[in-house]
Design a protein around this motif. Structure first.
Motif, mmCIF file in Angstrom:
data_model
loop_
_atom_site.group_PDB
_atom_site.id
_atom_site.type_symbol
_atom_site.label_atom_id
_atom_site.label_comp_id
_atom_site.label_asym_id
_atom_site.label_seq_id
_atom_site.Cartn_x
_atom_site.Cartn_y
_atom_site.Cartn_z
ATOM 1 N N PRO A 1 0.818 -1.204 0.000
ATOM 2 C CA PRO A 1 0.000 0.000 0.000
ATOM 3 C C PRO A 1 0.858 1.264 0.000
ATOM 4 N N ALA A 2 0.197 2.425 0.186
ATOM 5 C CA ALA A 2 0.902 3.687 0.337
ATOM 6 C C ALA A 2 1.421 3.783 1.769
ATOM 7 N N HIS A 3 2.732 3.836 1.933
ATOM 8 C CA HIS A 3 3.335 3.882 3.269
ATOM 9 C C HIS A 3 3.492 5.343 3.697
ATOM 10 N N HIS A 4 2.683 5.741 4.664
ATOM 11 C CA HIS A 4 2.547 7.139 5.062
ATOM 12 C C HIS A 4 3.845 7.699 5.637
ATOM 13 N N ASP A 5 4.252 8.889 5.115
ATOM 14 C CA ASP A 5 5.402 9.636 5.653
ATOM 15 C C ASP A 5 6.598 8.734 5.926
ATOM 16 N N HIS A 6 6.976 7.960 4.946
ATOM 17 C CA HIS A 6 8.033 6.984 5.178
ATOM 18 C C HIS A 6 9.427 7.564 4.948
ATOM 19 N N THR A 7 10.420 6.903 5.507
ATOM 20 C CA THR A 7 11.822 7.166 5.225
ATOM 21 C C THR A 7 12.464 5.863 4.789
ATOM 22 N N VAL A 8 13.347 5.945 3.820
ATOM 23 C CA VAL A 8 14.107 4.788 3.357
ATOM 24 C C VAL A 8 15.552 4.962 3.802
ATOM 25 N N PHE A 9 16.182 3.854 4.214
ATOM 26 C CA PHE A 9 17.540 3.936 4.739
ATOM 27 C C PHE A 9 18.375 2.750 4.260
ATOM 28 N N PHE A 10 19.507 3.046 3.633
ATOM 29 C CA PHE A 10 20.462 2.025 3.203
ATOM 30 C C PHE A 10 21.500 1.838 4.309
ATOM 31 N N ASP A 11 21.494 0.709 4.962
ATOM 32 C CA ASP A 11 22.408 0.486 6.082
ATOM 33 C C ASP A 11 23.751 -0.059 5.589
ATOM 34 N N ASP A 12 24.736 -0.006 6.490
ATOM 35 C CA ASP A 12 26.098 -0.418 6.131
ATOM 36 C C ASP A 12 26.190 -1.911 5.817
ATOM 37 N N ASP A 13 25.281 -2.704 6.370
ATOM 38 C CA ASP A 13 25.356 -4.162 6.171
ATOM 39 C C ASP A 13 24.592 -4.628 4.930
ATOM 40 N N GLY A 14 24.130 -3.681 4.113
ATOM 41 C CA GLY A 14 23.428 -4.029 2.887
ATOM 42 C C GLY A 14 21.923 -4.088 3.013
ATOM 43 N N ARG A 15 21.410 -4.031 4.230
ATOM 44 C CA ARG A 15 19.960 -4.040 4.409
ATOM 45 C C ARG A 15 19.372 -2.680 4.048
ATOM 46 N N ILE A 16 18.160 -2.720 3.521
ATOM 47 C CA ILE A 16 17.445 -1.493 3.162
ATOM 48 C C ILE A 16 16.162 -1.451 3.987
ATOM 49 N N TYR A 17 15.996 -0.391 4.771
ATOM 50 C CA TYR A 17 14.846 -0.286 5.672
ATOM 51 C C TYR A 17 13.872 0.781 5.185
ATOM 52 N N ILE A 18 12.608 0.583 5.528
ATOM 53 C CA ILE A 18 11.585 1.597 5.352
ATOM 54 C C ILE A 18 10.828 1.720 6.664
ATOM 55 N N ILE A 19 10.669 2.955 7.133
ATOM 56 C CA ILE A 19 9.945 3.253 8.378
ATOM 57 C C ILE A 19 8.775 4.149 8.011
ATOM 58 N N TRP A 20 7.600 3.892 8.582
ATOM 59 C CA TRP A 20 6.422 4.676 8.233
ATOM 60 C C TRP A 20 5.430 4.678 9.398
ATOM 61 N N GLY A 21 4.396 5.527 9.236
ATOM 62 C CA GLY A 21 3.305 5.546 10.212
ATOM 63 C C GLY A 21 3.231 6.841 10.992
ATOM 64 N N GLY A 22 2.243 6.889 11.898
ATOM 65 C CA GLY A 22 2.040 8.047 12.764
ATOM 66 C C GLY A 22 1.782 7.593 14.184
ATOM 67 N N GLY A 23 2.593 8.081 15.116
ATOM 68 C CA GLY A 23 2.477 7.658 16.512
ATOM 69 C C GLY A 23 3.118 6.302 16.717
ATOM 70 N N ARG A 24 2.451 5.273 16.242
ATOM 71 C CA ARG A 24 2.984 3.916 16.261
ATOM 72 C C ARG A 24 3.737 3.678 14.954
ATOM 73 N N LEU A 25 5.064 3.617 15.017
ATOM 74 C CA LEU A 25 5.882 3.561 13.817
ATOM 75 C C LEU A 25 6.249 2.128 13.459
ATOM 76 N N HIS A 26 6.141 1.821 12.175
ATOM 77 C CA HIS A 26 6.449 0.495 11.647
ATOM 78 C C HIS A 26 7.782 0.529 10.905
ATOM 79 N N VAL A 27 8.431 -0.627 10.832
ATOM 80 C CA VAL A 27 9.659 -0.773 10.073
ATOM 81 C C VAL A 27 9.623 -2.111 9.352
ATOM 82 N N ALA A 28 10.252 -2.160 8.187
ATOM 83 C CA ALA A 28 10.409 -3.411 7.440
ATOM 84 C C ALA A 28 11.639 -3.280 6.566
ATOM 85 N N GLU A 29 12.122 -4.420 6.113
ATOM 86 C CA GLU A 29 13.200 -4.400 5.132
ATOM 87 C C GLU A 29 12.596 -4.388 3.735
ATOM 88 N N LEU A 30 13.275 -3.684 2.817
ATOM 89 C CA LEU A 30 12.866 -3.657 1.421
ATOM 90 C C LEU A 30 13.660 -4.683 0.625
#
Length: 518
Positions: free
Chosen positions: A144-173
Motif C-alpha cells: 500500500p501507500a506507506h505514510h510519511d516513510h523514510t528509506v535507509f540504506f544500512d552499512d550491512d546491505g539491508r534497506i529499511y523503510i519506516i512509516w506511520g504516525g504515533g505507532r511507527l512500523h519498520v520493514a526491510e525492502l
C-alpha cells in the motif's frame, strides 16, 4: 601623490567590500515560499532536495544548492503520477490536498533514490536515476501507500523503510526496492510521540532516519495539544532497539525534517514552518552534538541569521518570469511551471504563436477549480506580484480567461465573453462561494492583468488590477483575505487560466508572465 592616494582608496574600498561580503549571512526562512516536507542529501559539495507538490504536475520537484541557502529547480521525478479522473480533473473529480506527499531522497552506490507515496492511488513510489539533474527516472511502485516513510540504506546491505504516525512500523525492502521483504515488518516504536507528552493533536510522523558515528537517529514531528509543532528525535545503537527519545526543538512551530552536514563538518537541521497563506516555508537550524544527541538551535531557539552565505532571492531559481519565447532545444516550459493536476497536452502550446502561451478550451466547465490546464507558479514572501498580458481575440461565447491566485479561497481577475461582449471581472471565493465582485465592459482585445500578495506578518492580503495600456493600473474588485486551507493543503499559487462554459474550441494567448518579489 594623487595616484598613490587613488590606489590606496581603491584598496580600502575593495577591502571594505570583502569584509562586507564576509559578514553578510543567510537569514531564516531560507526559502520564503511553499516548499514543505523537505528531504536533503549531500553528494560531495552539492546538496539535492526533494519536496511535496501533491496535485501538481510534474511532481516531486528536485532542487540543487551549493550552500544550503540558494536553490534552483533541476528536475521532477515524474511528469504524470497516474492517469485517473482524480488526477486529470475529469468526471467531476479532483485530488486537491492529496496526490503525492512527503518524499525521501537518498544516494547509494552512485545512484539517486527518491521515494514517496500517494493517497490518491494507494501506492508507494520509488524513483531512481544515475543523473539527478539530466537523467531519466525509472519508476517502481508497490502497495500500500506507506505514510510519511523514510528509506535507509544500512552499512550491512539491508534497506529499511519506516512509516506511520504515533505507532511507527519498520520493514526491510527487497534489493530492487520493489516491495517489502516478507516477514520483516514489525513495530519499531510503539509511541513515538511520548517524549512530547501523552496528549497530542498530531501523533509523531514525518519520519527521517540517519546514522551518525554508528548510532541511528530518527527524526519526527509531533504537536502537543495547546502547544506547537515539535521536533522529537529517537536514537539507538541498533535497528532492533532499544530506542530512547527526547524533544530537541520547540520554537516558532518550526519542525519536520532531518539532518545534513557540510563538507567542512558543520551540521544543520532542515525543517519547515506553517506560515499562513504563502504555505510551509523552509528553515535551517544549526546543530551541535552533545553526549551523542543532536542539539538544535541557539539556546534552543531558531536563529534569524545563519553562518552561511547570504540568499540571493528566489528569482529565477524557484520562480521566474517567462516571455514564452523558446530557442531550439529549449524545454516547452521551464521547471518553475507546474500544472494544476495533469494537463491535456493537446490544449496548450508555446509554438503555435511565437512568444506566446496559448491555452485552448476543449470541454465545458462551470468551476475554476475543476477547469483543466491552469498553469501555476508559487507565490513568494514577504510580498510579491505577477503581471501578464492577454490577446482575447479568439475567445468564444462563455469563455473565461485571466490571472488567478489559486487555493480553495481563490481570487481571479480576468475577462469573460458574455452576451456577445467582453467584460473585465474580479471573482472572490473568500467565503467559499465564488462571487463576481466587480464587472466592467471591455472594448479591446488586449488587456493587462496584475495580482499582488502581502504575506508580511501573515497579513495574507491580495489585490487585483487591470490595465488597458500596460502602464496605468486600476484596482478591481475587493481585497482577498487569503487563507491556507487543509482541503487544498498548499500555499497560494499564481495561475494562468482559460476555460469554456458554453462552447469549446476558443483560445487566448498570454504574451508574458512577470513575477517580482519584495
Amino acid at each position: 601623490m594623487r595616484n598613490r592616494f587613488c590606489i590606496f582608496l581603491l584598496a580600502v574600498i575593495a577591502y571594505s567590500g570583502a569584509i562586507l561580503a564576509q559578514t553578510r549571512r543567510a537569514g531564516n526562512p531560507v526559502i520564503y515560499a511553499d516548499v514543505p516536507d523537505m528531504s536533503i542529501v549531500r553528494v560531495g559539495d552539492t546538496y539535492y532536495m526533494s519536496s511535496t507538490t501533491m496535485h501538481m504536475a510534474p511532481g516531486v520537484p528536485i532542487m540543487k544548492s551549493k550552500d544550503l541557502v540558494n536553490w534552483q529547480l533541476v528536475s521532477y521525478c515524474y511528469d504524470v503520477l497516474d492517469d485517473m479522473d482524480e488526477l486529470n480533473l475529469t468526471g467531476g473529480k479532483s485530488t486537491y490536498g492529496r496526490g503525492s506527499w512527503a518524499s525521501c531522497i537518498r544516494y547509494h552506490n552512485k545512484r539517486y533514490y527518491v521515494t514517496t507515496f500517494a493517497q490518491t492511488t494507494g501506492k508507494t513510489y520509488v524513483f531512481t536515476t544515475d543523473n539527478i539533474e539530466k537523467g531519466s527516472w525509472t519508476t517502481t511502485t508497490f502497495t500500500p501507500a506507506h505514510h510519511d516513510h523514510t528509506v535507509f540504506f544500512d552499512d550491512d546491505g539491508r534497506i529499511y523503510i519506516i512509516w506511520g504516525g504515533g505507532r511507527l512500523h519498520v520493514a526491510e525492502l527487497k534489493d530492487d526496492l520493489s516491495g517489502l521483504k516478507e516477514g520483516t515488518e514489525r513495530i519499531l516504536i510503539e509511541n513515538a510521540s511520548a517524549p512530547s507528552g501523552n496528549n497530542v493533536s498530531l501523533p509523531a510522523e514525518g519520519s527521517q532516519l540517519f546514522k551518525v558515528n554508528g548510532k541511528y537517529y530518527l527524526f519526527n514531528i509531533t504537536w502537543p495539544k495547546g502547544g506547537m509543532r515539535t521536533v522529537v528525535v529517537h536514537r539507538s545503537d541498533s535497528m532492533d532497539g532499544p530506542w530512547e527519545g527526547k524533544v530537541v526543538l520547540q520554537d516558532k512551530g518550526v519542525a519536520q525534517g532531518g539532518l545534513v552536514d557540510t563538507p567542512d563538518g558543520r551540521w544543520f537541521a532542515y525543517l519547515f514552518r506553517d506560515n499562513g497563506s504563502v504555505g510551509r516555508i523552509p528553515y535551517l537550524v544549526p546543530v551541535k552534538w552533545e553526549e551523542g544527541w543532536p542539539v538544535l538551535g541557539i539556546d534552543g531557539k531558531v536563529p534569524d541569521t545563519l553562518e552561511l552565505p547570504a540568499g540571493k532571492g528566489l528569482i529565477p531559481g524557484i520562480v521566474a518570469s517567462d516571455d514564452f519565447t523558446r530557442k531550439k532545444g529549449d524545454a516547452a516550459l521551464p521547471l518553475v511551471w507546474q500544472w494544476n493536476h495533469n494537463p491535456d497536452n493537446s490544449l496548450w502550446s508555446v509554438s503555435e504563436r511565437k512568444g506566446h502561451l496559448r491555452l485552448k478550451t476543449g470541454r465545458l466547465d462551470n468551476d475554476f477549480l475543476q477547469a483543466r490546464n491552469t498553469l501555476t507558479q508559487r507565490t513568494i514572501g514577504p510580498a510579491c506580484s505577477a503581471t501578464t498580458s492577454l490577446d482575447l481575440s479568439a475567445m468564444k461565447e462563455g469563455d473565461f480567461a485571466g490571472l488567478a491566485l489559486l487555493q480553495k479561497k481563490y481570487g481571479l481577475v480576468g475577462v469573460k465573453a458574455e452576451g456577445g461582449v467582453k467584460k473585465l471581472v474580479m471573482v472572490s471565493a473568500q467565503t467559499d462561494k465564488p462571487e463576481e465582485v466587480e464587472s466592467l465592459p471591455l472594448n479591446q482585445n488586449t488587456v493587462f492583468l496584475k495580482a499582488t500578495c502581502n504575506f508580511v506578518e501573515r497579513a495574507d492580503e491580495a489585490d487585483f488590477y487591470y490595465s488597458l495600456d500596460g502602464k496605468k493600473w486600476v484596482k478591481i474588485g475587493s481585497r482577498l483575505k487569503m487563507a491556507y486551507t487543509i482541503p487544498h493543503f498548499m500555499g497560494y499559487r499564481f495561475g494562468l487560466f482559460n476555460y469554456a462554459t458554453q462552447t469549446a474550441g476558443g483560445y487566448v494567448d498570454f504574451d508574458y508572465f512577470r513575477i517580482a518579489g519584495e
